[in-house]
Design a protein around this motif. Structure first.
Motif, PDB file in Angstrom:
ATOM      1  N   PRO A 357      86.537 135.518 -95.316  1.00  0.00           N
ATOM      2  CA  PRO A 357      86.052 134.143 -95.120  1.00  0.00           C
ATOM      3  C   PRO A 357      87.223 133.207 -94.798  1.00  0.00           C
ATOM      4  O   PRO A 357      88.340 133.402 -95.291  1.00  0.00           O
ATOM      5  N   SER A 358      86.959 132.225 -93.982  1.00  0.00           N
ATOM      6  CA  SER A 358      88.023 131.339 -93.549  1.00  0.00           C
ATOM      7  C   SER A 358      88.205 130.190 -94.532  1.00  0.00           C
ATOM      8  O   SER A 358      87.298 129.845 -95.294  1.00  0.00           O
ATOM      9  N   LEU A 359      89.401 129.601 -94.471  1.00  0.00           N
ATOM     10  CA  LEU A 359      89.659 128.415 -95.290  1.00  0.00           C
ATOM     11  C   LEU A 359      88.727 127.283 -94.870  1.00  0.00           C
ATOM     12  O   LEU A 359      88.335 126.456 -95.702  1.00  0.00           O
ATOM     13  N   ASN A 360      88.351 127.253 -93.590  1.00  0.00           N
ATOM     14  CA  ASN A 360      87.405 126.236 -93.118  1.00  0.00           C
ATOM     15  C   ASN A 360      86.163 126.218 -94.002  1.00  0.00           C
ATOM     16  O   ASN A 360      85.680 125.165 -94.399  1.00  0.00           O
ATOM     17  N   LEU A 361      85.646 127.413 -94.285  1.00  0.00           N
ATOM     18  CA  LEU A 361      84.447 127.505 -95.114  1.00  0.00           C
ATOM     19  C   LEU A 361      84.773 127.182 -96.570  1.00  0.00           C
ATOM     20  O   LEU A 361      84.033 126.468 -97.243  1.00  0.00           O
ATOM     21  N   VAL A 362      85.905 127.714 -97.056  1.00  0.00           N
ATOM     22  CA  VAL A 362      86.249 127.521 -98.468  1.00  0.00           C
ATOM     23  C   VAL A 362      86.437 126.036 -98.775  1.00  0.00           C
ATOM     24  O   VAL A 362      85.996 125.541 -99.812  1.00  0.00           O
ATOM     25  N   GLU A 363      87.074 125.311 -97.856  1.00  0.00           N
ATOM     26  CA  GLU A 363      87.284 123.863 -98.085  1.00  0.00           C
ATOM     27  C   GLU A 363      85.952 123.124 -98.174  1.00  0.00           C
ATOM     28  O   GLU A 363      85.874 122.046 -98.746  1.00  0.00           O
ATOM     29  N   ALA A 364      84.908 123.690 -97.569  1.00  0.00           N
ATOM     30  CA  ALA A 364      83.631 122.988 -97.535  1.00  0.00           C
ATOM     31  C   ALA A 364      82.932 122.964 -98.894  1.00  0.00           C
ATOM     32  O   ALA A 364      82.027 122.161 -99.102  1.00  0.00           O
ATOM     33  N   PHE A 365      83.344 123.854 -99.802  1.00  0.00           N
ATOM     34  CA  PHE A 365      82.735 123.814-101.136  1.00  0.00           C
ATOM     35  C   PHE A 365      83.292 122.611-101.883  1.00  0.00           C
ATOM     36  O   PHE A 365      84.495 122.508-102.097  1.00  0.00           O
ATOM     37  N   GLU A 366      82.379 121.718-102.283  1.00  0.00           N
ATOM     38  CA  GLU A 366      82.852 120.430-102.784  1.00  0.00           C
ATOM     39  C   GLU A 366      83.268 120.510-104.246  1.00  0.00           C
ATOM     40  O   GLU A 366      83.084 121.516-104.923  1.00  0.00           O
ATOM     41  N   ASN A 370      80.786 115.877-106.684  1.00  0.00           N
ATOM     42  CA  ASN A 370      80.075 115.686-105.407  1.00  0.00           C
ATOM     43  C   ASN A 370      80.953 115.113-104.291  1.00  0.00           C
ATOM     44  O   ASN A 370      80.430 114.584-103.322  1.00  0.00           O
ATOM     45  N   THR A 371      82.273 115.176-104.446  1.00  0.00           N
ATOM     46  CA  THR A 371      83.112 114.661-103.356  1.00  0.00           C
ATOM     47  C   THR A 371      83.778 115.828-102.641  1.00  0.00           C
ATOM     48  O   THR A 371      83.939 116.923-103.187  1.00  0.00           O
ATOM     49  N   TYR A 372      84.147 115.561-101.404  1.00  0.00           N
ATOM     50  CA  TYR A 372      84.843 116.560-100.600  1.00  0.00           C
ATOM     51  C   TYR A 372      86.332 116.316-100.708  1.00  0.00           C
ATOM     52  O   TYR A 372      86.778 115.174-100.677  1.00  0.00           O
ATOM     53  N   GLU A 545      74.962 121.304 -97.073  1.00  0.00           N
ATOM     54  CA  GLU A 545      74.322 122.107 -98.117  1.00  0.00           C
ATOM     55  C   GLU A 545      73.879 123.448 -97.556  1.00  0.00           C
ATOM     56  O   GLU A 545      74.014 124.490 -98.196  1.00  0.00           O
ATOM     57  N   ARG A 546      73.336 123.442 -96.350  1.00  0.00           N
ATOM     58  CA  ARG A 546      72.924 124.704 -95.736  1.00  0.00           C
ATOM     59  C   ARG A 546      74.130 125.587 -95.464  1.00  0.00           C
ATOM     60  O   ARG A 546      74.074 126.803 -95.609  1.00  0.00           O
ATOM     61  N   ARG A 547      75.232 124.968 -95.048  1.00  0.00           N
ATOM     62  CA  ARG A 547      76.408 125.762 -94.715  1.00  0.00           C
ATOM     63  C   ARG A 547      76.939 126.516 -95.934  1.00  0.00           C
ATOM     64  O   ARG A 547      77.289 127.692 -95.840  1.00  0.00           O
ATOM     65  N   VAL A 548      77.011 125.854 -97.086  1.00  0.00           N
ATOM     66  CA  VAL A 548      77.598 126.515 -98.246  1.00  0.00           C
ATOM     67  C   VAL A 548      76.572 127.393 -98.976  1.00  0.00           C
ATOM     68  O   VAL A 548      76.911 128.470 -99.459  1.00  0.00           O
ATOM     69  N   LEU A 581      91.846 119.754 -92.379  1.00  0.00           N
ATOM     70  CA  LEU A 581      91.849 119.078 -93.679  1.00  0.00           C
ATOM     71  C   LEU A 581      91.121 117.744 -93.672  1.00  0.00           C
ATOM     72  O   LEU A 581      90.929 117.148 -94.725  1.00  0.00           O
ATOM     73  N   SER A 582      90.715 117.267 -92.507  1.00  0.00           N
ATOM     74  CA  SER A 582      90.036 115.971 -92.471  1.00  0.00           C
ATOM     75  C   SER A 582      88.548 116.163 -92.212  1.00  0.00           C
ATOM     76  O   SER A 582      88.119 117.211 -91.742  1.00  0.00           O
ATOM     77  N   ASN A 583      87.791 115.124 -92.516  1.00  0.00           N
ATOM     78  CA  ASN A 583      86.350 115.106 -92.227  1.00  0.00           C
ATOM     79  C   ASN A 583      85.575 116.257 -92.850  1.00  0.00           C
ATOM     80  O   ASN A 583      84.578 116.712 -92.286  1.00  0.00           O
ATOM     81  N   ILE A 584      86.026 116.767 -93.999  1.00  0.00           N
ATOM     82  CA  ILE A 584      85.283 117.847 -94.651  1.00  0.00           C
ATOM     83  C   ILE A 584      83.904 117.318 -95.029  1.00  0.00           C
ATOM     84  O   ILE A 584      83.783 116.201 -95.524  1.00  0.00           O
ATOM     85  N   GLY A 585      82.896 118.103 -94.767  1.00  0.00           N
ATOM     86  CA  GLY A 585      81.540 117.674 -95.086  1.00  0.00           C
ATOM     87  C   GLY A 585      80.843 116.984 -93.940  1.00  0.00           C
ATOM     88  O   GLY A 585      79.682 116.617 -94.053  1.00  0.00           O
ATOM     89  N   LYS A 586      81.552 116.825 -92.829  1.00  0.00           N
ATOM     90  CA  LYS A 586      80.906 116.220 -91.667  1.00  0.00           C
ATOM     91  C   LYS A 586      80.342 117.341 -90.796  1.00  0.00           C
ATOM     92  O   LYS A 586      81.027 118.317 -90.500  1.00  0.00           O
ATOM     93  N   ALA A 587      79.090 117.199 -90.398  1.00  0.00           N
ATOM     94  CA  ALA A 587      78.420 118.292 -89.691  1.00  0.00           C
ATOM     95  C   ALA A 587      79.085 118.604 -88.365  1.00  0.00           C
ATOM     96  O   ALA A 587      79.090 119.744 -87.923  1.00  0.00           O
TER      97      ALA A 587
END
Lengths: 655, 233
Positions: A357-366, A370-372, A545-548, A581-587
């Motif tokens: 799994p990529s860090l891109n995905l791992v960073e998405a877990f908040e 509830n903050t990113y 939410e769907r992504r994680v 590292l920026s805009n985490i949580g933005k679709a």
């Protein structure tokens, strides 16, 4: 005289013995084929027929893989008829790609080296399967040997599978010819057989109406998971209606991805109707009228609990609705665990570690508030952050992170993985090795010590983690499940209650009912340990939410497609660490290259930080390409040969 | 021994009997040219913009797809014969002629020997007077954007304008080592746009970079580019 008589008699005997009618003589019942009147005379035989049809249903991600088109060798395979395919896509690789993971196998680096997808990627056109389903339904209807109850259920199952495959086709190809009867060629009816493509909305309507028509003929039993049930039909209806609704709504933003005949694209005024149907179907499952389905909340450790959704096949699991089941020592197993288990804990020496799994995905877990936030590797002044324990950097995150991903020093089968990239000394020099687990003396010493983890990460060293993570979802902890010979029998969940809740939340949100949407999404989040309920909801939250929640379950491509943001997320640009590292949580965040997070041990004898851990974001050096999703990728190409044989097939847009 | 020699002879015979030349020669005539607007080539991204040649009359229909190079040029080896050239919808940062039914028009191409043909299209914009220079570890581009399609139906706004630098001559959004960009809405004077990008450290070091200006037009997938410039510093 006597002699003549006996000769005559025996001649007569011989000649009459051969006097059997030709038709009788040639009419021998086959020993290897069951004729249709026999096959449909006994429920057990019908079950084996429908079993074959179940077995041939197509999933985008599939633990045991599926036949696949090899874009590098277009003559060897035919993507449009799965039954004549020769190339086989291994199961693990159907979960890879899209920036969410890195493929750690020498033959699969093309996934991160190419710069996009061919127009024919993901195509399917298996009308052989549709014909078999139509023949099955016709012969079943003609059968007189079955009771009505048996017949109803088998008919509903056939219609479910047919609707399910049409859904699979419309997701990939848009509108396709809608064939619901077995067609017959009588020598001069080619014009009738050359059917045009139906509208995209008509195929979705077909899936929805079939599900509505059959749902009450199917059993309401939460313990039936590998065969169609009422809940499976409703879950399919819910997902199909949601897809259609979002294509109608978000398709308006990309007018070039449509055809004037409606074969691709759905008018925006149909969006609310579809969302309403999606919500209603989901609520029918949620209110229990299809059986007592609920979120899996069994184990006290929430990460273990999340991983167990995919492993627990007992009656306790009331979350899984419809699965592709496997049975160890029963002839149907898959090699997902063999291919993806951690290298250092592998049951099968030299077979492991393919999906990282990529860090891109791992960073998405908040975070639990509830903050990113990116995983803190540097403090505000740019100095590295030192951690006493290797896992401290992941503390306080969504429990689904460790349920989906094996993090450095994470547990699998009671053992800890050994992922670290080397020593860093005070001046920033790195001591490491190209051989996993190798020993080397550290600077200023002469005693060799281990300088890199036995699980990597080392650039280009296959079967170990190259991003710093292994996949955990579907990984089977059963003894022997990682061996090639035994294989794993973890089932692949096609529909589950968690997704139904998220579908309901999305449909409610799009219908302007944020309160309803929050009620559903917060249930899913609470199960993951995010116990502070969200107070507001927006599109980014739903996409996130769907992504994680649904990571590695075969949703990401179709979600990005139906929201019409695939061309923004995979925009054909390289991805910098600032992008990461920026805009985490933005679709619409760029996700074109899979990054990694490499742990290092700090080596500075005498320093208070000596022996502590620091982390660096790293782009694995095999990642030389980037994902570019073209407008022409929204709908997979219909082969030139098909369009030549049937000129009524309209070409896909932008190809 | 005698038997073995017979076998060897038989195999040789079988082997050589297969040594016949192919029935057909490979195509040898080159069809080449450029995508132009009033004679000026339109730069695009490598391997991203395609057009098609169809040759009717041979069984099933399938297009020969031609890819346009960075500088707007193309070339393809073809057999002699009659072809139809067309550009599929939404390809490239330009518009292609349509017939009365609103479908892409076709151009007849007759191949008898090699030929060169420029394909005239209507770009949304043209990059004019581009000057790319390097000074003190920065590359600066000055240029003008001329709106070619100005009518309300087909005219498009500028989404973003980029300056890309790369070590090699393949320069685009995916292939660059540095870039600078400005949103279309932030462009005050389209006749006088300036972008500056820092030249990053390169390993191995080289004293030149390749640079291009790229224009992303709103709602159009393919970017258009200025001619490639090698900037030494």
């Amino acid at each position: 005289m006597k002699k003549i008589l006996s000769i005559t008699l025996s001649a007569l005997l011989i000649s009459f013995a051969g006097c059997k009618k030709d038709s009788d003589f040639l009419d021998v019942p086959p020993t290897s084929v069951i004729p249709e009147d026999v096959a449909f005379s006994d429920p057990a035989l019908v079950l084996s027929v429908v079993g074959d049809l179940y077995n041939r249903s197509l999933d985008f991600s599939s633990l045991d893989g599926h036949p696949n088109y090899d874009p590098n060798n277009p003559t060897s395979n035919n993507p449009y008829n799965m039954s004549v395919n020769t190339a086989y896509e291994p199961g693990w690789r159907t979960f890879a790609d899209f920036g969410e993971s890195f493929p750690s196998e020498n033959g699969s680096y093309f996934i991160v080296k190419n710069t996009g997808w061919g127009y024919n990627s993901w195509a399917t056109w298996d009308y052989g399967y549709i014909r078999d389903l139509n023949l099955y339904l016709k012969r079943l209807a003609a059968s007189t040997a079955l009771t009505n109850v048996e017949k109803d259920r088998y008919t509903a199952e056939g219609r479910f599978l047919r609707a399910n495959y049409y859904f699979e086709m419309v997701k990939r190809m848009g509108g396709v010819p809608l064939v619901t009867d077995p067609l017959a060629y009588d020598g001069n009816n080619i014009p009738e057989l050359q059917m045009p493509r139906a509208k995209e909305s008509e195929i979705y309507d077909f899936v929805i109406s079939e599900a509505e028509a059959i749902k009450d003929q199917l059993p309401k039993d939460v313990n039936i998971k590998a065969r169609a049930t009422k809940a499976a039909a409703l879950a399919m209806e819910c997902r199909a209606a949601l897809y259609a609704g979002s294509i109608a709504k978000y398709g308006a933003g990309t007018p070039q991805v449509s055809l004037s005949g409606g074969e691709v694209g759905i008018p925006i005024n149909m969006a609310n109707g579809y969302y309403t149907k999606a919500l209603a179907a989901a609520q029918e499952i949620i209110n229990g009228s299809a059986g007592p389905y609920k979120l899996y909340q069994v184990l006290p450790n929430l990460s273990e609990n999340f991983a167990a959704i995919f492993l627990d096949k007992s009656g306790t699991n009331q979350e899984a609705i419809y699965v592709e089941d496997f049975k160890a020592n029963g002839g149907k197993v898959h090699g997902f665990t063999t291919n993806d288990q951690p290298y250092s804990i592998s049951d099968e020496g030299g077979d492991a570690g393919r999906i990282n799994p990529s860090l891109n995905l791992v960073e998405a877990f908040e975070k639990l508030d509830n903050t990113y936030a990116p995983l803190p590797t540097k403090d505000v002044s740019g100095n590295p952050v030192y951690y006493t324990n290797q896992q401290d950097i992941f503390a306080g995150r969504d429990a689904r992170l460790e349920g989906t991903v094996i993090i450095p020093n994470g547990l699998f089968k009671g053992k800890r993985v050994d992922i670290w990239a080397g020593y860093i000394d005070a001046s920033g020099n790195i001591t490491t090795s190209d051989v996993a687990g190798n020993l080397k003396p550290l600077p200023g010493t002469s005693t060799p010590v281990q300088v890199v983890g036995t699980d990597g990460p080392i650039n280009g060293l296959e079967l170990r983690s190259q991003t710093g993570f292994y996949i955990r979802k579907y990984l089977d902890p059963t003894v022997g499940s990682g061996r090639r010979g035994r294989g794993s029998d973890v089932s692949f969940i096609r529909y589950r209650y968690g997704e139904v809740l998220l579908n309901a939340a999305e449909a409610a949100f799009e219908l302007g009912q944020p309160g309803v949407a929050l009620g559903y999404i917060n249930q899913v989040r609470a199960r993951a340990g995010l116990t502070t309920p969200l107070a507001t909801i927006d599109f980014d939250r739903i996409a996130h939410e769907r992504r994680v929640e649904l990571a590695f379950e075969g949703h990401i491509l179709f979600d990005m497609k139906r929201w019409r943001i695939a061309h923004i997320v995979w925009d054909g640009n390289t991805m910098s660490s600032a992008d990461l590292l920026s805009n985490i949580g933005k679709a619409t965040k760029r996700n074109t290259q899979p990054w990694g997070l490499w742990p290092y041990k700090y080596y500075s004898p005498g320093s208070p930080n000596d022996g502590k851990w620091l982390y660096r974001e790293v782009l694995p050096n095999q990642v030389t390409g980037y994902d570019r999703f073209l407008f022409g990728n929204y709908y997979s190409a219909i082969d030139d040969a098909l369009r030549s044989s049937n000129p009524k097939l309209v070409r896909q847009p932008n190809q | 021994m005698k038997v073995k020699i017979q076998y060897i002879a038989l195999f040789l015979l079988a082997g050589f009997s297969a040594c016949k030349k192919d029935n057909y020669d490979a195509p040898s005539d080159t069809f080449s040219g450029r995508i132009v607007y009033k004679g000026e080539p339109i730069g695009v991204e490598y391997n991203q913009v395609n057009f098609e040649l169809w040759q009717p009359g041979f069984g099933k229909n399938a297009a020969i797809s031609l890819s346009i190079g960075q500088d707007g040029s193309f070339s393809q080896l073809l057999f002699n014969g009659n072809y139809k050239l067309t550009i599929p919808p939404n390809q490239g940062p330009f518009l292609w002629k349509q017939n009365a039914a609103g479908r892409p028009d076709t151009v007849a191409v007759t191949m008898s020997g090699s030929q060169t043909m420029d394909i005239e299209v209507m770009p949304f914009y043209m990059i004019r007077n581009s000057q790319i220079t390097a000074a003190s570890q920065k590359v600066t581009a000055n240029f003008k954007l001329e709106k070619i399609i100005t009518d309300a139906v087909n005219g498009r706004d500028i989404d973003r304008v980029y300056l890309y630098l790369n070590k090699t001559q393949f320069v685009s959004g995916g292939n660059n080592i540095a870039s600078a960009d400005i949103a279309g809405s932030a462009i005050l004077d389209p006749n006088n746009i300036s972008l500056t990008a820092d030249i990053p450290a390169m390993t191995p070091t080289q004293n030149y970079v390749f640079a291009r200006i790229g224009v992303r037009i709103a709602g159009v997938e393919d970017m258009m580019f200025s001619p490639l410039v090698k900037v030494s510093f």
